[in-house]
Write a protein that holds these residues in place. Sequence first.
Motif, PDB file in Angstrom:
ATOM      1  N   THR A   6     -19.095 -61.518  51.821  1.00  0.00           N
ATOM      2  CA  THR A   6     -20.422 -61.580  52.872  1.00  0.00           C
ATOM      3  C   THR A   6     -20.642 -62.960  52.842  1.00  0.00           C
ATOM      4  O   THR A   6     -21.573 -63.381  54.560  1.00  0.00           O
ATOM      5  CB  THR A   6     -21.359 -60.580  51.631  1.00  0.00           C
ATOM      6  OG1 THR A   6     -20.680 -59.161  50.840  1.00  0.00           O
ATOM      7  CG2 THR A   6     -22.188 -60.905  52.308  1.00  0.00           C
ATOM      8  N   LEU A   7     -20.645 -64.110  51.810  1.00  0.00           N
ATOM      9  CA  LEU A   7     -20.525 -65.698  52.800  1.00  0.00           C
ATOM     10  C   LEU A   7     -20.309 -65.354  53.638  1.00  0.00           C
ATOM     11  O   LEU A   7     -21.100 -66.615  54.840  1.00  0.00           O
ATOM     12  CB  LEU A   7     -21.034 -66.309  50.908  1.00  0.00           C
ATOM     13  CG  LEU A   7     -22.298 -66.135  49.847  1.00  0.00           C
ATOM     14  CD1 LEU A   7     -21.384 -66.419  48.934  1.00  0.00           C
ATOM     15  CD2 LEU A   7     -23.272 -66.605  50.631  1.00  0.00           C
ATOM     16  N   GLU A   8     -18.908 -65.273  53.468  1.00  0.00           N
ATOM     17  CA  GLU A   8     -17.756 -66.073  54.489  1.00  0.00           C
ATOM     18  C   GLU A   8     -19.127 -65.510  56.113  1.00  0.00           C
ATOM     19  O   GLU A   8     -18.959 -65.958  56.982  1.00  0.00           O
ATOM     20  CB  GLU A   8     -16.880 -65.489  54.570  1.00  0.00           C
ATOM     21  CG  GLU A   8     -15.970 -66.491  53.482  1.00  0.00           C
ATOM     22  CD  GLU A   8     -14.265 -65.561  53.513  1.00  0.00           C
ATOM     23  OE1 GLU A   8     -14.087 -64.738  53.938  1.00  0.00           O
ATOM     24  OE2 GLU A   8     -13.461 -66.523  52.570  1.00  0.00           O
ATOM     25  N   ALA A   9     -19.107 -64.114  55.760  1.00  0.00           N
ATOM     26  CA  ALA A   9     -19.153 -63.815  56.996  1.00  0.00           C
ATOM     27  C   ALA A   9     -21.471 -64.273  56.937  1.00  0.00           C
ATOM     28  O   ALA A   9     -21.226 -64.499  58.928  1.00  0.00           O
ATOM     29  CB  ALA A   9     -20.533 -62.390  57.351  1.00  0.00           C
ATOM     30  N   ARG A  10     -21.838 -64.511  56.789  1.00  0.00           N
ATOM     31  CA  ARG A  10     -23.734 -65.094  56.607  1.00  0.00           C
ATOM     32  C   ARG A  10     -22.890 -66.257  56.805  1.00  0.00           C
ATOM     33  O   ARG A  10     -23.995 -66.505  58.485  1.00  0.00           O
ATOM     34  CB  ARG A  10     -23.993 -64.977  55.096  1.00  0.00           C
ATOM     35  CG  ARG A  10     -24.221 -63.557  54.712  1.00  0.00           C
ATOM     36  CD  ARG A  10     -25.434 -63.558  53.909  1.00  0.00           C
ATOM     37  NE  ARG A  10     -26.321 -64.272  53.907  1.00  0.00           N
ATOM     38  CZ  ARG A  10     -26.878 -65.073  52.806  1.00  0.00           C
ATOM     39  NH1 ARG A  10     -27.094 -64.964  51.823  1.00  0.00           N
ATOM     40  NH2 ARG A  10     -28.200 -65.817  53.242  1.00  0.00           N
TER      41      ARG A  10
END
Length: 143
Positions: A6-10
């Motif tokens: 999720t953080l990579e996408a963000r």
Amino acid sequence: MAEEETLEARLILEPGIITLAAERCSDEDVATLRRMCQDMEAKVRDRDFEGFSVCDLLFHSALANMAGNQALVMLLSTVGDMMLHQQNIVQIIPGAMERAHLFHLDMVEAMATHDSALAGELMHKHLEDVMLTLRVSRTFSSK
């Protein structure tokens, strides 16, 4: 889905969102973000982790709306539930909520001057800090 994903996408999505938002925001938008930061500050004072996480999600969603690009709004809303879960994990780590709040304040000031490069850089640093905090929390919880 793992919180790290999720953080990579963000990290891919949100610096671009705030860059557009900083270029396009109105004085009213900045005033709205400042009020949101005041709400977050109250949650920090009260140690209201869940309340802060909800305010945090609303802040990031507001940025997507201010960017004026419905595709970006839809992309960010897709990860919204995952963001809330990830934020609830991270915000309980000592200092994480306070650091996030300070990043938000700095981002709003960059937006107030329409400094899109600085706003994007601050968002990237904010999300890197969240990633590091998440990794630290995993290290402690696995021991």
